[in-house]
Design an enzyme around this catalytic site. Structure first.
Site, PDB file in Angstrom:
ATOM      1  N   ASN A  37       0.811  -1.208   0.000  1.00 21.37           N
ATOM      2  CA  ASN A  37       0.000   0.000   0.000  1.00 21.37           C
ATOM      3  C   ASN A  37       0.856   1.274   0.000  1.00 21.37           C
ATOM      4  OD1 ASN A  37      -2.309   1.483  -0.010  1.00 21.37           O
ATOM      5  ND2 ASN A  37      -2.945   0.968   2.074  1.00 21.37           N
ATOM      6  N   HIS A 122     -13.840  -4.759  11.477  1.00 18.14           N
ATOM      7  CA  HIS A 122     -13.479  -3.414  11.937  1.00 18.14           C
ATOM      8  C   HIS A 122     -14.753  -2.624  12.233  1.00 18.14           C
ATOM      9  CE1 HIS A 122      -9.190  -2.989  10.044  1.00 18.14           C
ATOM     10  NE2 HIS A 122      -9.353  -4.153  10.636  1.00 18.14           N
ATOM     11  N   ARG A 147     -12.742  -5.486  15.992  1.00 14.75           N
ATOM     12  CA  ARG A 147     -11.727  -4.493  16.315  1.00 14.75           C
ATOM     13  C   ARG A 147     -12.396  -3.134  16.387  1.00 14.75           C
ATOM     14  NH1 ARG A 147      -7.185  -1.834  12.528  1.00 14.75           N
ATOM     15  NH2 ARG A 147      -8.989  -0.457  12.191  1.00 14.75           N
ATOM     16  N   TYR A 159      -6.077   7.505  12.560  1.00 11.52           N
ATOM     17  CA  TYR A 159      -6.098   6.228  11.850  1.00 11.52           C
ATOM     18  C   TYR A 159      -7.398   5.475  12.122  1.00 11.52           C
ATOM     19  CZ  TYR A 159      -5.945   1.337  11.256  1.00 11.52           C
ATOM     20  OH  TYR A 159      -6.319   0.075  10.908  1.00 11.52           O
ATOM     21  N   ASP A 210      -6.321  -1.458  17.798  1.00 15.92           N
ATOM     22  CA  ASP A 210      -5.061  -1.253  17.098  1.00 15.92           C
ATOM     23  C   ASP A 210      -4.460   0.099  17.495  1.00 15.92           C
ATOM     24  OD1 ASP A 210      -4.144  -1.689  13.569  1.00 15.92           O
ATOM     25  OD2 ASP A 210      -2.956  -1.176  15.345  1.00 15.92           O
ATOM     26  N   HIS A 212      -1.637   1.059  16.553  1.00 15.00           N
ATOM     27  CA  HIS A 212      -1.060   1.476  15.270  1.00 15.00           C
ATOM     28  C   HIS A 212       0.272   2.196  15.442  1.00 15.00           C
ATOM     29  CE1 HIS A 212      -1.583   2.526  10.908  1.00 15.00           C
ATOM     30  NE2 HIS A 212      -2.233   1.393  10.953  1.00 15.00           N
ATOM     31  N   GLU A 236      -2.949  -4.086  19.600  1.00 14.78           N
ATOM     32  CA  GLU A 236      -2.106  -4.320  18.421  1.00 14.78           C
ATOM     33  C   GLU A 236      -1.135  -3.169  18.189  1.00 14.78           C
ATOM     34  OE1 GLU A 236      -4.431  -4.925  14.930  1.00 14.78           O
ATOM     35  OE2 GLU A 236      -2.763  -4.465  13.601  1.00 14.78           O
ATOM     36  N   GLU A 262       2.205  -6.904  11.291  1.00  7.38           N
ATOM     37  CA  GLU A 262       1.718  -6.702   9.918  1.00  7.38           C
ATOM     38  C   GLU A 262       2.764  -6.004   9.054  1.00  7.38           C
ATOM     39  OE1 GLU A 262      -1.774  -4.351  10.961  1.00  7.38           O
ATOM     40  OE2 GLU A 262      -0.912  -2.698   9.828  1.00  7.38           O
ATOM     41  N   ARG A 283       1.270 -11.122  13.454  1.00  4.24           N
ATOM     42  CA  ARG A 283       0.345 -10.618  12.434  1.00  4.24           C
ATOM     43  C   ARG A 283       0.887 -10.749  11.012  1.00  4.24           C
ATOM     44  NH1 ARG A 283      -4.088  -8.578  11.995  1.00  4.24           N
ATOM     45  NH2 ARG A 283      -3.663  -6.413  11.483  1.00  4.24           N
ATOM     46  N   HIS A 312      -2.774 -10.386   9.246  1.00  3.88           N
ATOM     47  CA  HIS A 312      -3.271  -9.123   8.700  1.00  3.88           C
ATOM     48  C   HIS A 312      -4.251  -9.424   7.578  1.00  3.88           C
ATOM     49  CE1 HIS A 312      -1.833  -5.053   6.753  1.00  3.88           C
ATOM     50  NE2 HIS A 312      -2.943  -4.895   7.421  1.00  3.88           N
ATOM     51  N   ASP A 316      -6.238  -3.401   1.853  1.00  2.00           N
ATOM     52  CA  ASP A 316      -5.117  -3.159   0.935  1.00  2.00           C
ATOM     53  C   ASP A 316      -4.293  -4.423   0.693  1.00  2.00           C
ATOM     54  OD1 ASP A 316      -4.702  -1.857   3.726  1.00  2.00           O
ATOM     55  OD2 ASP A 316      -2.693  -2.515   3.163  1.00  2.00           O
ATOM     56  N   GLU A 339      -7.979 -11.424  10.460  1.00  2.00           N
ATOM     57  CA  GLU A 339      -8.593 -10.107  10.203  1.00  2.00           C
ATOM     58  C   GLU A 339      -9.434 -10.185   8.942  1.00  2.00           C
ATOM     59  OE1 GLU A 339      -5.775  -6.956   9.848  1.00  2.00           O
ATOM     60  OE2 GLU A 339      -7.305  -5.398   9.841  1.00  2.00           O
ATOM     61  N   TRP A 402       2.113   7.160  12.217  1.00  2.00           N
ATOM     62  CA  TRP A 402       0.686   7.345  11.858  1.00  2.00           C
ATOM     63  C   TRP A 402      -0.083   6.127  12.267  1.00  2.00           C
ATOM     64  CZ3 TRP A 402      -1.592   4.156   7.974  1.00  2.00           C
ATOM     65  CH2 TRP A 402      -2.967   4.429   7.793  1.00  2.00           C
TER      66      TRP A 402
HETATM   67  C1  CS2 Z   1      -4.184  -1.841   9.970  1.00  2.00           C
HETATM   68  C2  CS2 Z   1      -4.010  -1.765   8.489  1.00  2.00           C
HETATM   69  O1  CS2 Z   1      -5.704  -3.590   9.547  1.00  2.00           O
HETATM   70  C3  CS2 Z   1      -4.853  -3.144  10.348  1.00  2.00           C
HETATM   71  O2  CS2 Z   1      -4.523  -3.685  11.408  1.00  2.00           O
HETATM   72  O3  CS2 Z   1      -3.004  -1.671  10.688  1.00  2.00           O
HETATM   73  O4  CS2 Z   1      -5.239  -1.409   7.957  1.00  2.00           O
HETATM   74  C4  CS2 Z   1      -2.956  -0.792   7.991  1.00  2.00           C
HETATM   75  O5  CS2 Z   1      -3.257   0.507   8.452  1.00  2.00           O
HETATM   76  C5  CS2 Z   1      -2.971  -0.820   6.487  1.00  2.00           C
HETATM   77  O6  CS2 Z   1      -2.793  -2.150   6.062  1.00  2.00           O
HETATM   78  C6  CS2 Z   1      -1.867   0.056   5.931  1.00  2.00           C
HETATM   79  O7  CS2 Z   1      -1.873  -0.033   4.528  1.00  2.00           O
HETATM   80 MG    MG Z   2      -2.851  -2.918  12.336  1.00  2.00          MG
END
Ligand code: CS2
Ligand code: MG
Length: 402
Positions: A37, A122, A147, A159, A210, A212, A236, A262, A283, A312, A316, A339, A402
């Site tokens: 991504n 999500h 999540r 995010y 998450d 993140h 996460e 991830e 992940r 993951h 994307d 996920e 981020w």
């Molecule tokens: C995120 C992802 O799904 C998750 O746990 O961390 O959506 C991540 O932000 C994206 O894969 C980034 O491209």
């Molecule tokens: Mg994540």
């Protein structure tokens, strides 16, 4: 048997995907996901300029040999671009091998170890009320695990939260957006969010969150401790995973389970965290961690230390990755959770597949291979459209995760 052709297909049915198609002289082809991504074109160039010319004429059945050739032969080892390119080749070769055997891929990976893969979706909301409703909506369609991400009072864009309650797609067209982050505002908000969530839904559903990568280890320890009464399934990416000893500090303060990986692309990224039991779920997944062949090695190391998989599965990562991951997940001994960010109808039309979601579980199909194809004519109608993941700065302007 020989590889006689290979090509990279880039398509953008709402977001960019990179797919590698390998064709053999047996008339069988295989697909691999090569999507990274925001850096898609780097993988395209790596595959087209440095990998495909070396594949033509090789025996597609020699999966491990080709993997080792692409890994060691590059001299410059590891990294997200290299390992995503290797993953695309590896996944396509496993797809071919299973098709040649006339078997769904999981049968070549040891057969089923379970009847289905528990999935988590999500639930996102701009505020607590919207988030609570989103969680209940996902529980109502059968998810047993959700999540939860919400907007943070006082912050404009964070995010995981789409404007207007739409489905969240992290990459935005054009150059990277800048967002402002405040750890203080976030840490004040999240424990209250989950307290309200548990009061609403009880302790039956699994709730995940998450972070993140956005906290320091001591901040993550504070969050994990504050969330203990809410009994999360996992927290996460609590802190940037390059700082692997930082996870020991988190571990020393909280029993909230931790998931990481991830952004990992090899077993070497995972080794210290797994061997020191600093995490509970790994992940890493098919598309970014070197494909099925390498993910099996990561899972085997994790199994020795009672670390489970939590692959993951964001939008994307293409349906090709999801299909392959489900065959991997239903066979691996130490499966944890998968996920599931459902792709759009546009994407599903470009990538017809036989996996399905049923009553909280994901199920791979019985089609020989990983069960995902690509409609190349339809894919051609969605040309690549540059898009980038956002960046973040603290309120004083310091660049942040981020
Ligand atoms: C995120 C992802 O799904 C998750 O746990 O961390 O959506 C991540 O932000 C994206 O894969 C980034 O491209
Ligand atoms: Mg994540």
């Amino acid at each position: 048997m020989k590889i006689v052709d290979a090509k990279v297909i880039v398509t953008c049915p709402g977001r960019n995907f990179v797919t590698l198609r390998i064709v053999t002289d047996a008339g069988v082809h295989g697909l691999g996901d090569g999507t990274l991504n925001g850096r898609e074109k780097a993988v395209v160039a790596y595959l087209e300029d440095h990998v495909i010319p070396c594949l033509i004429g090789r025996d597609p059945q020699r999966i491990e040999d080709i993997w080792q050739y692409l890994y060691k032969g590059a001299y410059w080892r590891r990294g997200p671009v290299t390992m995503t390119a290797i993953a695309a080749v590896d996944t396509a070769l496993w797809d071919i091998k299973a098709k040649l055997a006339g078997l769904p891929l999981y049968q070549l990976l040891g057969g089923k170890s379970r009847d289905g893969l528990m999935a988590y979706s999500h639930a996102n909301g701009r505020d607590v009320a919207e988030t609570l409703d989103a969680v209940e909506a996902h529980l109502a369609v059968g998810y047993r695990a959700v999540r939860v991400q919400s907007g943070v009072p006082g912050l404009d864009k964070v995010y995981g939260i789409a404007p207007g309650g739409k489905a969240y797609e992290p990459a935005q067209k054009g150059l990277p957006q800048e967002t402002i982050w405040s750890t203080e505002k976030y840490l004040d908000h999240v424990p209250r969010l989950f307290e309200k969530l548990r009061a609403r839904v009880g302790f039956g559903p699994h709730l995940l969150h998450d972070v993140h990568h956005r906290l320091t280890p001591i901040e993550a320890a504070r969050l994990g401790k504050a969330l203990e009464p809410c009994r999360l399934f996992w927290m996460e990416d609590p802190t940037p995973a390059e700082d692997q000893e930082g996870f020991r500090l988190i571990r020393n303060h909280t029993v909230t389970p931790i998931a990481v990986g991830e952004v990992f692309n090899s077993v070497w990224d995972c080794k210290h965290l797994i061997e020191n039991r600093l995490i509970d779920y790994i992940r890493a997944t098919v598309v970014h961690a070197g494909g099925i062949s390498h993910l099996r090695k990561i899972a085997a190391l994790a199994e020795l230390h009672q670390v489970r998989t939590g692959c993951h599965g964001a939008t994307d990562l293409s349906p090709v990755c999801m299909g392959a991951a489900l065959h991997f997940g239903i066979a691996v001994a130490n499966f944890g959770i998968q996920e599931h960010m459902p792709h759009t109808a546009e994407t599903d039309a470009v990538f017809p597949h036989d996996y399905r979601f049923e009553n909280g579980f994901l199920l791979p199909g019985e089609t020989p291979g990983h069960g995902v194809e690509i409609d190349e004519a339809l894919a051609a109608r969605y040309p690549y459209d540059p898009a980038y993941l956002p960046t973040a700065r603290l309120e004083d302007g310091t660049v942040w995760s981020w």
